[in-house]
Motif scaffolding. Sequence first.
Motif, PDB file in Angstrom:
ATOM      1  N   ASN A 142       0.828  -1.217   0.000  1.00 30.92           N
ATOM      2  CA  ASN A 142       0.000   0.000   0.000  1.00 30.92           C
ATOM      3  C   ASN A 142       0.855   1.257   0.000  1.00 30.92           C
ATOM      4  O   ASN A 142       0.562   2.225  -0.716  1.00 30.92           O
ATOM      5  CB  ASN A 142      -0.930   0.007   1.215  1.00 30.92           C
ATOM      6  N   ALA A 143       1.911   1.256   0.817  1.00 31.07           N
ATOM      7  CA  ALA A 143       2.781   2.439   0.891  1.00 31.07           C
ATOM      8  C   ALA A 143       3.447   2.711  -0.460  1.00 31.07           C
ATOM      9  O   ALA A 143       3.515   3.860  -0.931  1.00 31.07           O
ATOM     10  CB  ALA A 143       3.837   2.249   1.972  1.00 31.07           C
ATOM     11  N   ARG A 144       3.924   1.657  -1.100  1.00 31.08           N
ATOM     12  CA  ARG A 144       4.569   1.815  -2.402  1.00 31.08           C
ATOM     13  C   ARG A 144       3.557   2.243  -3.468  1.00 31.08           C
ATOM     14  O   ARG A 144       3.868   3.037  -4.365  1.00 31.08           O
ATOM     15  CB  ARG A 144       5.239   0.503  -2.809  1.00 31.08           C
ATOM     16  N   LEU A 145       2.341   1.713  -3.354  1.00 35.86           N
ATOM     17  CA  LEU A 145       1.292   2.050  -4.317  1.00 35.86           C
ATOM     18  C   LEU A 145       0.896   3.520  -4.201  1.00 35.86           C
ATOM     19  O   LEU A 145       0.757   4.222  -5.216  1.00 35.86           O
ATOM     20  CB  LEU A 145       0.087   1.144  -4.061  1.00 35.86           C
ATOM     21  N   ARG A 146       0.744   3.994  -2.966  1.00 35.13           N
ATOM     22  CA  ARG A 146       0.408   5.411  -2.768  1.00 35.13           C
ATOM     23  C   ARG A 146       1.509   6.314  -3.324  1.00 35.13           C
ATOM     24  O   ARG A 146       1.230   7.340  -3.950  1.00 35.13           O
ATOM     25  CB  ARG A 146       0.203   5.696  -1.277  1.00 35.13           C
ATOM     26  N   ALA A 147       2.767   5.944  -3.067  1.00 32.93           N
ATOM     27  CA  ALA A 147       3.889   6.767  -3.531  1.00 32.93           C
ATOM     28  C   ALA A 147       3.939   6.806  -5.058  1.00 32.93           C
ATOM     29  O   ALA A 147       4.153   7.867  -5.661  1.00 32.93           O
ATOM     30  CB  ALA A 147       5.201   6.222  -2.970  1.00 32.93           C
ATOM     31  N   ALA A 148       3.735   5.648  -5.710  1.00 30.27           N
ATOM     32  CA  ALA A 148       3.748   5.611  -7.172  1.00 30.27           C
ATOM     33  C   ALA A 148       2.596   6.437  -7.740  1.00 30.27           C
ATOM     34  O   ALA A 148       2.762   7.158  -8.735  1.00 30.27           O
ATOM     35  CB  ALA A 148       3.653   4.164  -7.660  1.00 30.27           C
ATOM     36  N   ALA A 149       1.438   6.343  -7.102  1.00 33.63           N
ATOM     37  CA  ALA A 149       0.282   7.119  -7.556  1.00 33.63           C
ATOM     38  C   ALA A 149       0.557   8.613  -7.441  1.00 33.63           C
ATOM     39  O   ALA A 149       0.219   9.396  -8.347  1.00 33.63           O
ATOM     40  CB  ALA A 149      -0.951   6.733  -6.750  1.00 33.63           C
ATOM     41  N   GLU A 150       1.186   9.017  -6.348  1.00 36.27           N
ATOM     42  CA  GLU A 150       1.490  10.442  -6.174  1.00 36.27           C
ATOM     43  C   GLU A 150       2.470  10.929  -7.228  1.00 36.27           C
ATOM     44  O   GLU A 150       2.342  12.047  -7.741  1.00 36.27           O
ATOM     45  CB  GLU A 150       2.052  10.677  -4.770  1.00 36.27           C
ATOM     46  N   ARG A 151       3.429  10.088  -7.575  1.00 34.13           N
ATOM     47  CA  ARG A 151       4.418  10.499  -8.578  1.00 34.13           C
ATOM     48  C   ARG A 151       3.776  10.762  -9.941  1.00 34.13           C
ATOM     49  O   ARG A 151       4.279  11.574 -10.725  1.00 34.13           O
ATOM     50  CB  ARG A 151       5.498   9.411  -8.734  1.00 34.13           C
ATOM     51  N   HIS A 152       2.677  10.086 -10.224  1.00 33.22           N
ATOM     52  CA  HIS A 152       2.101  10.163 -11.567  1.00 33.22           C
ATOM     53  C   HIS A 152       0.714  10.798 -11.604  1.00 33.22           C
ATOM     54  O   HIS A 152       0.051  10.761 -12.643  1.00 33.22           O
ATOM     55  CB  HIS A 152       2.057   8.762 -12.187  1.00 33.22           C
TER      56      HIS A 152
END
Length: 260
Positions: A142-152
């Motif tokens: 979840n943490a990695r998914l949120r970070a990737a979503a924020e980047r894009h």
Amino acid sequence: MTDPGSFMRYVAIGDSLSEGLGDPSPSGGHRGWADRLAEILAARRPGLTYANLAVRGKSAAQIRAEQLGPALALKPDLVTVTAGMNDLVRSGFDAASVVADIEEMFVGLTASGARVAVMTFPDPGRISPLARRMLPRVVDLNARLRAAAERHGVTVLDVFPHPVTTDPRLWSADRLHTSPLGHARIASGMAHVLGLTGHGGWNDPLPPRPPVSALGAVRTEVRWVLGFLGPWLWRRLRGRSSGDGCSAKRPEPGPVTPPV
């Protein structure tokens, strides 16, 4: 940010969650939250067309390899992505690798100009006690998914913090797929994060459930192990997937009509 009332073509990609397992359609097959979201969108934009390329049992890498290209070819202005659950339950789970595949989808879809939305995963131990050891995996993913979503600039429906998302009434008897009520809540939650009004109650708690005796709880666990976990493990041991031989239920965009 795109006006959610202006979407003209919606494409769903992913696994069994987006395919709609656990939510039978009155006309046969599966309905699911993506169909329900399409119905919500079409009520505001009658000309909307919708395709669903999701196939049960697919890993994030398979979704990227098999569904990303066809989704881009359909030229959607809205795409929802569900990926990672089938990776979570595998022994060789690698969160970084899974999110790399998901992020590649984010890159391609956002570069095309589409609005993209994704969701996090709930705490599996609150759905099934035997899944408690998966919590660190889910938190990491979840943490990695949120970070990737924020980047894009990808919209996130973050279900993890909300207790109602692990209420048993939102899950099918197999505890792997959401129930019709669960699919309805996800559709409403996705509509809410996309900016549609009238869906702020998607995470409201349900009324209290009648108490369950300790013996009743044990019987429920035994039935689940024999009826669902055992067959799932046997299939995995044989190297088979629930998606073997399956294809997308709605590969071409079409008009949206509510189920009869």
